[in-house]
Write a protein that holds these residues in place. Structure first.
Motif, mmCIF file in Angstrom:
data_model
loop_
_atom_site.group_PDB
_atom_site.id
_atom_site.type_symbol
_atom_site.label_atom_id
_atom_site.label_comp_id
_atom_site.label_asym_id
_atom_site.label_seq_id
_atom_site.Cartn_x
_atom_site.Cartn_y
_atom_site.Cartn_z
ATOM 1 N N PHE A 158 0.862 -1.171 0.000
ATOM 2 C CA PHE A 158 0.000 0.000 0.000
ATOM 3 C C PHE A 158 0.899 1.220 0.000
ATOM 4 C CE2 PHE A 158 -2.403 3.251 2.367
ATOM 5 C CZ PHE A 158 -3.508 3.347 1.549
ATOM 6 N N GLY A 159 0.675 2.135 -0.929
ATOM 7 C CA GLY A 159 1.456 3.369 -0.999
ATOM 8 C C GLY A 159 0.986 4.370 0.035
ATOM 9 N N MET A 160 1.440 5.575 -0.096
ATOM 10 C CA MET A 160 1.113 6.639 0.850
ATOM 11 C C MET A 160 1.488 6.218 2.268
ATOM 12 S SD MET A 160 -2.497 8.178 -0.532
ATOM 13 C CE MET A 160 -3.470 6.755 -0.105
ATOM 14 N N SER A 161 2.725 5.821 2.442
ATOM 15 C CA SER A 161 3.173 5.266 3.712
ATOM 16 C C SER A 161 4.258 6.124 4.342
ATOM 17 C CB SER A 161 3.709 3.851 3.476
ATOM 18 O OG SER A 161 4.316 3.355 4.633
ATOM 19 N N ASP A 162 4.380 5.995 5.646
ATOM 20 C CA ASP A 162 5.484 6.638 6.337
ATOM 21 C C ASP A 162 6.645 5.659 6.527
ATOM 22 O OD1 ASP A 162 4.399 5.024 8.265
ATOM 23 O OD2 ASP A 162 4.127 6.607 9.751
ATOM 24 N N ASP A 163 6.722 4.651 5.692
ATOM 25 C CA ASP A 163 7.875 3.758 5.595
ATOM 26 C C ASP A 163 8.527 3.998 4.240
ATOM 27 O OD1 ASP A 163 7.327 2.547 7.995
ATOM 28 O OD2 ASP A 163 6.939 0.572 7.175
ATOM 29 N N VAL A 164 9.820 3.776 4.189
ATOM 30 C CA VAL A 164 10.525 3.762 2.909
ATOM 31 C C VAL A 164 10.935 2.319 2.662
ATOM 32 C CG1 VAL A 164 12.556 4.534 1.624
ATOM 33 C CG2 VAL A 164 11.348 6.131 3.131
ATOM 34 N N LEU A 165 10.422 1.748 1.601
ATOM 35 C CA LEU A 165 10.762 0.393 1.196
ATOM 36 C C LEU A 165 11.900 0.470 0.189
ATOM 37 C CD1 LEU A 165 10.383 -2.673 0.703
ATOM 38 C CD2 LEU A 165 8.530 -2.072 -0.878
ATOM 39 N N ILE A 166 12.924 -0.354 0.392
ATOM 40 C CA ILE A 166 14.025 -0.469 -0.568
ATOM 41 C C ILE A 166 13.971 -1.877 -1.154
ATOM 42 C CG2 ILE A 166 16.517 -0.367 -0.950
ATOM 43 C CD1 ILE A 166 16.675 1.475 1.503
ATOM 44 N N VAL A 167 13.813 -1.951 -2.472
ATOM 45 C CA VAL A 167 13.742 -3.220 -3.199
ATOM 46 C C VAL A 167 14.984 -3.314 -4.078
ATOM 47 C CG1 VAL A 167 12.460 -4.517 -4.943
ATOM 48 C CG2 VAL A 167 11.232 -3.297 -3.140
ATOM 49 N N PHE A 168 15.649 -4.462 -4.033
ATOM 50 C CA PHE A 168 16.931 -4.658 -4.694
ATOM 51 C C PHE A 168 16.842 -5.481 -5.969
ATOM 52 C CE2 PHE A 168 17.529 -4.201 -0.139
ATOM 53 C CZ PHE A 168 18.468 -3.186 -0.075
ATOM 54 N N ASN A 169 15.641 -5.804 -6.422
ATOM 55 C CA ASN A 169 15.489 -6.757 -7.515
ATOM 56 C C ASN A 169 14.342 -6.323 -8.418
ATOM 57 O OD1 ASN A 169 14.140 -9.218 -8.674
ATOM 58 N ND2 ASN A 169 15.976 -10.188 -7.820
ATOM 59 N N ASP A 170 14.576 -6.305 -9.725
ATOM 60 C CA ASP A 170 13.538 -5.923 -10.691
ATOM 61 C C ASP A 170 12.307 -6.810 -10.589
ATOM 62 O OD1 ASP A 170 15.049 -3.836 -11.787
ATOM 63 O OD2 ASP A 170 15.838 -5.076 -13.402
ATOM 64 N N ASP A 171 12.504 -8.117 -10.426
ATOM 65 C CA ASP A 171 11.361 -9.038 -10.361
ATOM 66 C C ASP A 171 10.458 -8.735 -9.172
ATOM 67 O OD1 ASP A 171 12.263 -10.351 -12.636
ATOM 68 O OD2 ASP A 171 13.293 -11.910 -11.495
ATOM 69 N N ALA A 173 10.218 -5.770 -7.666
ATOM 70 C CA ALA A 173 9.576 -4.486 -7.961
ATOM 71 C C ALA A 173 8.398 -4.669 -8.914
ATOM 72 C CB ALA A 173 10.592 -3.508 -8.539
ATOM 73 N N GLN A 174 8.569 -5.516 -9.910
ATOM 74 C CA GLN A 174 7.490 -5.768 -10.860
ATOM 75 C C GLN A 174 6.323 -6.486 -10.175
ATOM 76 O OE1 GLN A 174 8.623 -7.993 -14.365
ATOM 77 N NE2 GLN A 174 6.722 -7.477 -15.408
ATOM 78 N N ARG A 175 6.622 -7.495 -9.364
ATOM 79 C CA ARG A 175 5.567 -8.243 -8.669
ATOM 80 C C ARG A 175 4.737 -7.322 -7.771
ATOM 81 N NH1 ARG A 175 7.372 -11.112 -4.200
ATOM 82 N NH2 ARG A 175 9.178 -11.685 -5.427
ATOM 83 N N HIS A 176 5.378 -6.342 -7.158
ATOM 84 C CA HIS A 176 4.676 -5.431 -6.256
ATOM 85 C C HIS A 176 4.241 -4.136 -6.942
ATOM 86 C CE1 HIS A 176 4.970 -7.740 -2.596
ATOM 87 N NE2 HIS A 176 6.227 -8.009 -2.878
#
Length: 184
Positions: A158-171, A173-176
């Motif tokens: 869910f966007g609009m969050s007060d967390d910063v998510l760091i994703v290290f993989n294209d797959d 990022a695409q899945r989410h």
């Protein structure tokens, strides 16, 4: 910074940046546990944000920010982390997720914007804000940063969050549906 053009111009200051050290900032939950490691299959979720430091000590911080909307991303280049990021700090430079990105030059940056409406009416005013950022390095690998968190136990972000998510993989990022795969 009041416009998307100003945000993107500031973000573009990261082009050419080479990461030497990485420091995370989280709330102090008083139990000594680094919560950002709770979802390794997705990435690292940070309460406050991340500081990227180059070999000369130059700092760039990415955190959630309310400049455009209550929850979006903010980028602070050449501003000390003490001025931007509160909380406990964790040096994660030696974490294996960061290995492919250390001492690599950022070749390109992109911001991906989402929106929030003031009501459910089809003609409601929309407020646009920076939801995701992609940093692409000279080895053609990318990191995705998103103001996102999991919606309950659904496994859905869910966007609009007060967390910063760091994703290290294209797959991942695409899945989410982050960055170029976001559904607006």
């Amino acid at each position: 910074m009041k416009t998307r053009a100003e945000f993107d111009a500031n973000l573009n200051r990261l082009v050419g940046f080479t990461i030497e050290r990485v420091v995370y900032f989280e709330l102090d939950y008083q139990d000594g546990r680094p919560y950002f490691r709770d979802h390794p299959e997705t990435g690292h979720f940070l309460d406050f944000g991340v500081e990227l430091i180059d070999a000369n000590g130059r700092s760039s911080c990415i955190t959630w920010d309310g400049t455009f909307f209550q929850y979006g991303l903010g980028v602070f280049v050449d501003i000390p982390s003490a001025d931007v990021l509160p909380g406990l700090s964790y040096d994660v430079t030696n974490d294996p997720e960061w290995t492919p990105f250390l001492r690599r030059r950022i070749e390109s940056v992109e911001s991906y914007w989402s929106w929030a409406a003031e009501s459910m009416a089809p003609d409601a005013n929309r407020t646009y804000y920076p939801q995701d950022i992609r940093l692409t390095f000279d080895n053609n690998r990318s990191i995705y940063l998103s103001a996102a968190q999991f919606l309950n136990d659904s496994g859905r972000l869910f966007g609009m969050s007060d967390d910063v998510l760091i994703v290290f993989n294209d797959d991942v990022a695409q899945r989410h549906e982050l960055g170029p795969w976001a559904v607006l």
